[in-house]
Design an enzyme around this catalytic site. Structure first.
Site, PDB file in Angstrom:
ATOM      1  N   CYS A 112       0.129   7.848  10.263  1.00 28.30           N
ATOM      2  CA  CYS A 112       0.847   9.038   9.776  1.00 28.30           C
ATOM      3  C   CYS A 112      -0.047  10.268   9.734  1.00 28.30           C
ATOM      4  O   CYS A 112       0.420  11.368   9.462  1.00 28.30           O
ATOM      5  CB  CYS A 112       1.431   8.768   8.391  1.00 28.30           C
ATOM      6  SG  CYS A 112       2.687   7.502   8.431  1.00 28.30           S
ATOM      7  N   HIS A 252       1.379  14.550   3.471  1.00 26.70           N
ATOM      8  CA  HIS A 252       2.237  13.519   4.055  1.00 26.70           C
ATOM      9  C   HIS A 252       3.156  12.984   2.951  1.00 26.70           C
ATOM     10  O   HIS A 252       2.737  12.721   1.838  1.00 26.70           O
ATOM     11  CB  HIS A 252       1.364  12.394   4.625  1.00 26.70           C
ATOM     12  CG  HIS A 252       2.163  11.231   5.098  1.00 26.70           C
ATOM     13  ND1 HIS A 252       3.306  11.377   5.847  1.00 26.70           N
ATOM     14  CD2 HIS A 252       1.996   9.896   4.914  1.00 26.70           C
ATOM     15  CE1 HIS A 252       3.809  10.186   6.113  1.00 26.70           C
ATOM     16  NE2 HIS A 252       3.037   9.271   5.550  1.00 26.70           N
ATOM     17  N   ASN A 282       9.848   8.707   4.216  1.00 24.65           N
ATOM     18  CA  ASN A 282       8.588   8.862   4.937  1.00 24.65           C
ATOM     19  C   ASN A 282       8.892   8.919   6.440  1.00 24.65           C
ATOM     20  O   ASN A 282       9.220   7.906   7.050  1.00 24.65           O
ATOM     21  CB  ASN A 282       7.680   7.669   4.611  1.00 24.65           C
ATOM     22  CG  ASN A 282       6.356   7.702   5.355  1.00 24.65           C
ATOM     23  OD1 ASN A 282       6.167   8.490   6.271  1.00 24.65           O
ATOM     24  ND2 ASN A 282       5.440   6.828   4.961  1.00 24.65           N
TER      25      ASN A 282
HETATM   26  N1  ACO Z   1      13.866  -2.590  -4.731  1.00 21.27           N
HETATM   27  C1  ACO Z   1      13.725  -3.297  -5.871  1.00 21.27           C
HETATM   28  N2  ACO Z   1      12.599  -3.935  -6.200  1.00 21.27           N
HETATM   29  C2  ACO Z   1      11.570  -3.853  -5.341  1.00 21.27           C
HETATM   30  C3  ACO Z   1      11.648  -3.139  -4.131  1.00 21.27           C
HETATM   31  C4  ACO Z   1      12.847  -2.498  -3.846  1.00 21.27           C
HETATM   32  N3  ACO Z   1      13.047  -1.769  -2.715  1.00 21.27           N
HETATM   33  N4  ACO Z   1      10.468  -3.243  -3.491  1.00 21.27           N
HETATM   34  C5  ACO Z   1       9.669  -3.997  -4.262  1.00 21.27           C
HETATM   35  N5  ACO Z   1      10.337  -4.365  -5.376  1.00 21.27           N
HETATM   36  C6  ACO Z   1       9.858  -5.187  -6.472  1.00 21.27           C
HETATM   37  C7  ACO Z   1       8.748  -6.118  -6.080  1.00 21.27           C
HETATM   38  O1  ACO Z   1       9.251  -7.296  -5.490  1.00 21.27           O
HETATM   39  C8  ACO Z   1       8.075  -6.363  -7.389  1.00 21.27           C
HETATM   40  O2  ACO Z   1       8.817  -7.335  -8.108  1.00 21.27           O
HETATM   41  P1  ACO Z   1       8.045  -8.471  -8.952  1.00 21.27           P
HETATM   42  O3  ACO Z   1       7.279  -7.707  -9.986  1.00 21.27           O
HETATM   43  O4  ACO Z   1       9.155  -9.276  -9.464  1.00 21.27           O
HETATM   44  O5  ACO Z   1       7.159  -9.150  -7.956  1.00 21.27           O
HETATM   45  C9  ACO Z   1       8.241  -5.037  -8.120  1.00 21.27           C
HETATM   46  O6  ACO Z   1       9.301  -4.347  -7.461  1.00 21.27           O
HETATM   47  C10 ACO Z   1       7.027  -4.168  -8.101  1.00 21.27           C
HETATM   48  O7  ACO Z   1       6.520  -4.148  -6.765  1.00 21.27           O
HETATM   49  P2  ACO Z   1       5.253  -3.332  -6.367  1.00 21.27           P
HETATM   50  O8  ACO Z   1       4.951  -3.575  -4.919  1.00 21.27           O
HETATM   51  O9  ACO Z   1       4.176  -3.563  -7.376  1.00 21.27           O
HETATM   52  O10 ACO Z   1       5.820  -1.848  -6.546  1.00 21.27           O
HETATM   53  P3  ACO Z   1       5.018  -0.511  -6.469  1.00 21.27           P
HETATM   54  O11 ACO Z   1       5.233   0.239  -7.695  1.00 21.27           O
HETATM   55  O12 ACO Z   1       3.617  -0.721  -5.975  1.00 21.27           O
HETATM   56  O13 ACO Z   1       5.811   0.255  -5.318  1.00 21.27           O
HETATM   57  C11 ACO Z   1       5.658   0.859  -3.015  1.00 21.27           C
HETATM   58  C12 ACO Z   1       5.863  -0.282  -4.007  1.00 21.27           C
HETATM   59  C13 ACO Z   1       6.775   1.862  -3.189  1.00 21.27           C
HETATM   60  C14 ACO Z   1       5.692   0.283  -1.619  1.00 21.27           C
HETATM   61  C15 ACO Z   1       4.287   1.538  -3.289  1.00 21.27           C
HETATM   62  O14 ACO Z   1       3.279   0.558  -3.391  1.00 21.27           O
HETATM   63  C16 ACO Z   1       3.898   2.520  -2.231  1.00 21.27           C
HETATM   64  O15 ACO Z   1       4.509   3.567  -2.083  1.00 21.27           O
HETATM   65  N6  ACO Z   1       2.799   2.258  -1.495  1.00 21.27           N
HETATM   66  C17 ACO Z   1       2.302   3.191  -0.498  1.00 21.27           C
HETATM   67  C18 ACO Z   1       3.139   3.125   0.735  1.00 21.27           C
HETATM   68  C19 ACO Z   1       2.770   4.195   1.697  1.00 21.27           C
HETATM   69  O16 ACO Z   1       2.250   5.218   1.355  1.00 21.27           O
HETATM   70  N7  ACO Z   1       3.043   3.938   2.975  1.00 21.27           N
HETATM   71  C20 ACO Z   1       2.897   4.965   3.951  1.00 21.27           C
HETATM   72  C21 ACO Z   1       1.773   4.770   4.819  1.00 21.27           C
HETATM   73  S1  ACO Z   1       1.705   6.034   5.998  1.00 21.27           S
HETATM   74  C22 ACO Z   1       1.886   5.393   7.576  1.00 21.27           C
HETATM   75  O17 ACO Z   1       0.970   5.423   8.346  1.00 21.27           O
HETATM   76  C23 ACO Z   1       3.176   4.774   7.995  1.00 21.27           C
END
Ligand code: ACO
Length: 332
Positions: A112, A252, A282
């Site tokens: 990205c 980003h 995103n």
């Molecule tokens: N809906 C409901 N629950 C969900 C979802 C969803 N869509 N996704 C995950 N959960 C659940 C998980 O299963 C977990 O449940 P559990 O506690 O029972 O195991 C709980 O929610 C918490 O999950 P986490 O992964 O700890 O949630 P977090 O707060 O870390 O958010 C997220 C996850 C949104 C993916 C976050 O970590 C994030 O934004 N990371 C960065 C991603 C990013 O920037 N990517 C872009 C990269 S750029 C590129 O090059 C493409």
């Protein structure tokens, strides 16, 4: 002479996929997605369109904005994480669709952060005198690489394209510093494992959904909250500026909580960070260009304003461009 952005454009597909739509596809909720990511809806590319089509639309708008013809462009650089084909490059498809004759065209793969890399590369070509006007595009359709049964990734991404045209501007203005970085040690944190020469398409790869985005969400989150401040500080240092000099940070758009964290780290108001993640999710390499284009078209950028474009992504990669905006002259 300096090098600056002399035109911007963007394109978003018309098909909207809301969090409520996603509730019907995977075990998720509007409330979870909004509070954990800041996303309300995203755009999805038309079934009969490809990323070159989105890139062409964004480019045409950028050309119009710069009051240029496609024949004025000397080079096309397209950043993407979802190339239309592995071969040829998507930029060659864009060149042909734009009717841009035989000017050079190539793709940049830097996750990205691709747009930041591509702007930096394009700037060098103009600074060396090799080319005068460079079309830089970020275009992605990661919706085509998502596992729609995986709620941890499919809620995050949207499709779109953004373009900027680089050209000569008055001395002291334009792109005043760049900073690029990469750390391949984090390559496994965010990837599309299959489809390349390392793991070509097989029945097994399809069954295991290895052509889809895989991400260690929390690890990428932690990386992002370190990478954005690092890139920001380094690029500002090279420009001999501080965060207080910056009018707008255009980051980003991956997660609103990452941006809150960055604002807190720098002790700056959240308004300084441009956000459109709620509408588009995103959009990968397109996100910064789309945000810049929207800001520019809303007449919110004025001559002399310092803008900071800053990104992170797969690779891992991160980087920033510092720009002193100039109201470009609409002449060839
Ligand atoms: N809906 C409901 N629950 C969900 C979802 C969803 N869509 N996704 C995950 N959960 C659940 C998980 O299963 C977990 O449940 P559990 O506690 O029972 O195991 C709980 O929610 C918490 O999950 P986490 O992964 O700890 O949630 P977090 O707060 O870390 O958010 C997220 C996850 C949104 C993916 C976050 O970590 C994030 O934004 N990371 C960065 C991603 C990013 O920037 N990517 C872009 C990269 S750029 C590129 O090059 C493409």
């Amino acid at each position: 002479m300096s090098v600056g952005i002399i035109g911007t454009g963007s394109y978003l597909p018309s098909k909207v996929l809301t969090n409520f739509d996603l509730e019907k596809i995977v075990d998720t909720s509007d409330e979870w997605i909004k509070t954990r990511t800041g996303i309300s809806e995203r755009r999805i590319i038309d079934d009969n369109a490809n990323i070159s089509d989105m890139a062409v639309e964004a480019s045409k708008k950028a050309l119009l904005d710069a009051d240029l013809e496609v024949s004025d462009i000397d080079l096309i650089i397209l950043a993407t994480c979802s190339p239309e084909t592995l071969m040829p490059s998507t930029s060659c498809l864009v060149q042909q669709k734009l009717g841009a004759k035989t000017i050079p065209a190539f793709d940049v793969s830097a996750g990205c952060t691709g747009l930041i890399y591509a702007i930096t590369i394009g700037t060098q070509f103009i600074e060396t005198g090799m080319y005068e006007k460079v079309l830089v595009i970020g275009a992605d359709a990661l919706s085509r690489h998502l596992d729609w049964t995986d709620r941890t990734t499919c809620v995050l991404f949207g499709d779109g394209a953004g373009a900027v045209i680089l050209g000569k501007v008055q001395k002291g203005y334009g792109i005043i510093s760049n900073y690029l970085a990469a750390d391949g040690k984090g390559a496994d944190l965010l990837k599309i494992p299959a489809g390349g020469s390392g793991l070509p398409a097989t029945e097994d790869s399809f069954e295991k959904k290895l052509h889809c985005v895989q991400m260690s969400g929390s690890e990428v989150f932690k990386f992002a909250t370190r990478a954005l401040p690092r890139a920001t500080k380094a690029a500002l240092k090279r420009a001999n500026l501080t965060i207080d000099d910056v009018k707008y940070i255009i980051p980003h758009q991956a997660n609103i909580r990452i941006l809150e964290n960055v604002a807190k780290k720098f002790g700056v108001g959240f308004d300084k960070l441009i956000k459109n993640i709620d509408k588009y999710g995103n959009t990968s390499t397109a996100s910064i260009a789309i945000a810049l284009d929207e800001l520019q078209r809303a007449n919110k950028i004025h001559e002399g304003d310092i803008l900071l474009l800053v990104g992170f992504g797969a690779g891992l990669t991160w980087g920033a461009n510092v720009i002193k905006w100039v109201k470009y002259k609409k002449s060839k």
